[in-house]
Design an enzyme around this catalytic site. Structure first.
Site, PDB file in Angstrom:
ATOM      1  CB  CYS A 264      16.819 -33.308  17.570  1.00 23.71           C
ATOM      2  SG  CYS A 264      18.068 -32.675  18.702  1.00 23.71           S
TER       3      CYS A 264
ATOM      4  CG  HIS B  50      13.892 -30.659  17.348  1.00 23.79           C
ATOM      5  ND1 HIS B  50      13.732 -31.167  18.617  1.00 23.79           N
ATOM      6  CD2 HIS B  50      15.153 -30.141  17.303  1.00 23.79           C
ATOM      7  CE1 HIS B  50      14.845 -30.970  19.302  1.00 23.79           C
ATOM      8  NE2 HIS B  50      15.716 -30.342  18.530  1.00 23.79           N
TER       9      HIS B  50
ATOM     10  CG  ASN C  94      16.629 -29.056  21.993  1.00 20.20           C
ATOM     11  OD1 ASN C  94      16.339 -30.247  21.915  1.00 20.20           O
ATOM     12  ND2 ASN C  94      17.343 -28.438  21.072  1.00 20.20           N
TER      13      ASN C  94
HETATM   14  O1  UT7 Z   1      18.396 -29.642  18.935  1.00 22.93           O
HETATM   15  C1  UT7 Z   1      19.265 -29.734  17.867  1.00 22.93           C
HETATM   16  C2  UT7 Z   1      19.133 -28.549  16.977  1.00 22.93           C
HETATM   17  N1  UT7 Z   1      19.600 -27.381  17.660  1.00 22.93           N
HETATM   18  C3  UT7 Z   1      19.239 -26.180  17.244  1.00 22.93           C
HETATM   19  O2  UT7 Z   1      18.522 -26.073  16.302  1.00 22.93           O
HETATM   20  C4  UT7 Z   1      19.835 -24.971  17.936  1.00 22.93           C
HETATM   21  C5  UT7 Z   1      20.216 -23.921  16.932  1.00 22.93           C
HETATM   22  N2  UT7 Z   1      20.898 -22.765  17.496  1.00 22.93           N
HETATM   23  C6  UT7 Z   1      20.302 -21.891  18.349  1.00 22.93           C
HETATM   24  O3  UT7 Z   1      19.189 -22.096  18.764  1.00 22.93           O
HETATM   25  C7  UT7 Z   1      21.036 -20.616  18.673  1.00 22.93           C
HETATM   26  O4  UT7 Z   1      22.193 -20.529  17.902  1.00 22.93           O
HETATM   27  C8  UT7 Z   1      21.393 -20.455  20.171  1.00 22.93           C
HETATM   28  C9  UT7 Z   1      20.134 -20.251  20.971  1.00 22.93           C
HETATM   29  C10 UT7 Z   1      22.162 -21.663  20.657  1.00 22.93           C
HETATM   30  C11 UT7 Z   1      22.268 -19.228  20.373  1.00 22.93           C
HETATM   31  O5  UT7 Z   1      21.585 -18.089  19.918  1.00 22.93           O
HETATM   32  P1  UT7 Z   1      22.264 -17.120  18.876  1.00 22.93           P
HETATM   33  O6  UT7 Z   1      21.310 -16.056  18.619  1.00 22.93           O
HETATM   34  O7  UT7 Z   1      22.732 -17.916  17.702  1.00 22.93           O
HETATM   35  O8  UT7 Z   1      23.485 -16.566  19.708  1.00 22.93           O
HETATM   36  P2  UT7 Z   1      24.938 -16.233  19.171  1.00 22.93           P
HETATM   37  O9  UT7 Z   1      25.826 -17.379  19.398  1.00 22.93           O
HETATM   38  O10 UT7 Z   1      24.853 -15.646  17.808  1.00 22.93           O
HETATM   39  O11 UT7 Z   1      25.366 -15.067  20.166  1.00 22.93           O
HETATM   40  C12 UT7 Z   1      24.740 -13.772  20.120  1.00 22.93           C
HETATM   41  C13 UT7 Z   1      25.284 -12.917  21.242  1.00 22.93           C
HETATM   42  C14 UT7 Z   1      26.810 -12.868  21.296  1.00 22.93           C
HETATM   43  O12 UT7 Z   1      27.174 -11.588  21.795  1.00 22.93           O
HETATM   44  P3  UT7 Z   1      27.659 -10.418  20.800  1.00 22.93           P
HETATM   45  O13 UT7 Z   1      28.853 -10.973  20.103  1.00 22.93           O
HETATM   46  O14 UT7 Z   1      26.507 -10.178  19.882  1.00 22.93           O
HETATM   47  O15 UT7 Z   1      27.937  -9.309  21.721  1.00 22.93           O
HETATM   48  C15 UT7 Z   1      27.169 -13.913  22.322  1.00 22.93           C
HETATM   49  O16 UT7 Z   1      28.379 -13.651  22.952  1.00 22.93           O
HETATM   50  O17 UT7 Z   1      24.882 -13.452  22.501  1.00 22.93           O
HETATM   51  C16 UT7 Z   1      26.017 -13.787  23.296  1.00 22.93           C
HETATM   52  N3  UT7 Z   1      25.714 -15.045  23.946  1.00 22.93           N
HETATM   53  C17 UT7 Z   1      25.116 -15.111  25.137  1.00 22.93           C
HETATM   54  N4  UT7 Z   1      24.690 -14.177  25.982  1.00 22.93           N
HETATM   55  C18 UT7 Z   1      24.073 -14.585  27.115  1.00 22.93           C
HETATM   56  C19 UT7 Z   1      25.940 -16.290  23.487  1.00 22.93           C
HETATM   57  N5  UT7 Z   1      25.457 -17.195  24.377  1.00 22.93           N
HETATM   58  C20 UT7 Z   1      24.951 -16.502  25.394  1.00 22.93           C
HETATM   59  C21 UT7 Z   1      24.315 -16.851  26.589  1.00 22.93           C
HETATM   60  N6  UT7 Z   1      23.890 -15.882  27.415  1.00 22.93           N
HETATM   61  N7  UT7 Z   1      24.088 -18.148  26.922  1.00 22.93           N
END
Ligand code: UT7
Length: 356
Positions: free
Chosen positions: A146, A281, A312
């Site tokens: 990226c 980005h 993205n």
């Molecule tokens: O391009 C290169 C650079 N990339 C980035 O900068 C990406 C950086 N990371 C992110 O943007 C975020 O971490 C994501 C968008 C990928 C994920 O968001 P998050 O807020 O970090 O989600 P998380 O992994 O902390 O999960 C939060 C909750 C969890 O549930 P509980 O434990 O709170 O009940 C997950 O199980 O959301 C749940 N979850 C989902 N629910 C629905 C995780 N993935 C999903 C999903 N759909 N796809």
């Protein structure tokens, strides 16, 4: 052995006057380039196929509301059947060259930033060169994910200023739909396809500020192809999609990248008040908002939010977002923008640019 000693032991050869001189004592001529470099044209290609969150969730265990809330993505583009990284690069490059108003033959170097060209070798860039009519240009790919486009802008502007190339073409392009597991909850709703391109050339005043860049190999696996090609071959592991430790990357981006952006401003000698646009980005809308807040951007600075409808697109995200800001009149032509790429590596690069 010291250089001096090496020279004294070298055999001799004749110079233009015929007089012998020791090998190694002749000087090397060099070239000099433009005093200043800038972005002369920007182009973009967004595949025709628009994919909304509902379609993603036909396979992925997720829902539209969660995806919008956690990432800001509403729709993204996926390339069509047989629509390759080279095809998308060509389309974006043609627009950039048209805006720059140069002949493709004037392009001395083509840099394609990508992680989704599906050949280990050769690079995509030489094919792009042929397609756009810059047949003999130096052409190679770079892998900085990226951050690839912003790395390419650095290389290209240094080439123009040093005289290695009069004009250089930088392309950020991805077909990440090929390298994403549609059932992976951490990536399937994020990654998308597209291409953006920029022509770099000589300018009257400086158009590309100093680059602040770097890497953090300690987090090498935070975003990565799941298995190496060797393991895929030897262990029958199936397609090695890209996987991401979302929270690790999120924290790194939110806390680590605003200071990098600030250093790029300082190095260019401008403040946030001088900016017309902020083009980070397009990784996650929440990351974009957090960085804008940390940088204390004034309300009149346009913030690129192309992620909403482009997802993205890794190396393509910054030029795609730039093209959109200009096309929609949200940032003025000739205005100042701060651009920042970050991602797998982990790697990052930021610079202040003058918009074409
Ligand atoms: O391009 C290169 C650079 N990339 C980035 O900068 C990406 C950086 N990371 C992110 O943007 C975020 O971490 C994501 C968008 C990928 C994920 O968001 P998050 O807020 O970090 O989600 P998380 O992994 O902390 O999960 C939060 C909750 C969890 O549930 P509980 O434990 O709170 O009940 C997950 O199980 O959301 C749940 N979850 C989902 N629910 C629905 C995780 N993935 C999903 C999903 N759909 N796809």
């Amino acid at each position: 052995m010291s250089l001096l000693r090496r020279k004294s032991h070298s055999p001799t050869s004749a110079d233009d006057s015929g007089a012998p001189h020791p090998k190694g004592t002749g000087s090397i001529s060099t070239v000099s380039g433009a005093r200043h470099a800038g972005i002369l044209g920007i182009g973009a290609y967004r595949p025709r196929r628009v994919v909304d969150n509902h379609e993603i969730c036909q396979v992925l265990d997720s829902n539209d509301e969660w995806i919008r809330e956690r990432s800001g993505i509403i729709t993204r583009h996926f390339a069509g059947d047989g629509e390759s990284v080279v095809d998308m690069s060509e389309a974006a490059a043609r627009d950039a060259i048209a805006m720059a108003g140069i002949d493709p033959e004037q392009i001395g170097c083509i840099i394609v930033a990508t992680v989704s060209h599906p050949y280990q070798t050769p690079a995509a860039a030489p094919l792009v060169a042929i397609r756009i009519g810059a047949d003999t240009a130096a052409a190679f790919d770079i892998s900085a994910a990226c951050a690839g486009y912003c790395h390419g802008i650095t290389l290209a502007s240094d080439m123009v200023r040093s005289g290695t190339a009069e004009y250089a073409l930088v392309i950020g392009v991805e077909r990440l739909s090929d390298f994403t597991d549609p059932t992976d909850r951490g990536t399937a709703f994020i990654f998308a396809d597209g291409a953006g391109a920029a022509v770099i050339g000589p300018t009257e005043s400086e158009g590309i500020g100093p680059t602040i860049w770097g890497s953090d190999g300690n987090n090498w696996d935070a975003i990565a192809q799941r298995d190496s090609w060797i393991d895929v071959r030897d262990q029958d592991l199936g397609w090695p999609a890209i996987v991401m430790q979302g929270q690790t990357v999120f924290r790194w981006a939110v806390w680590g990248m605003a200071p990098v952006a600030q250093r790029a401003l300082d190095a260019a000698g401008v403040t946030v008040a001088d900016l017309d646009a902020f083009i980070p980005h397009q990784a996650n809308m929440r990351i974009i908002d957090a960085m804008a807040k940390q940088l204390k951007l004034p309300a009149d600075v346009a913030i690129a939010r192309d992620i909403e409808t482009s997802g993205n697109t890794s190396a393509a995200s910054v030029p795609l977002a730039t093209e959109r800001l200009l096309r929609e009149g949200l940032a003025p032509r000739g205005g100042l923008a701060l651009q920042l790429g970050f991602g797998a590596g982990l790697s990052y690069a930021a610079q202040v640019i003058r918009l074409p």
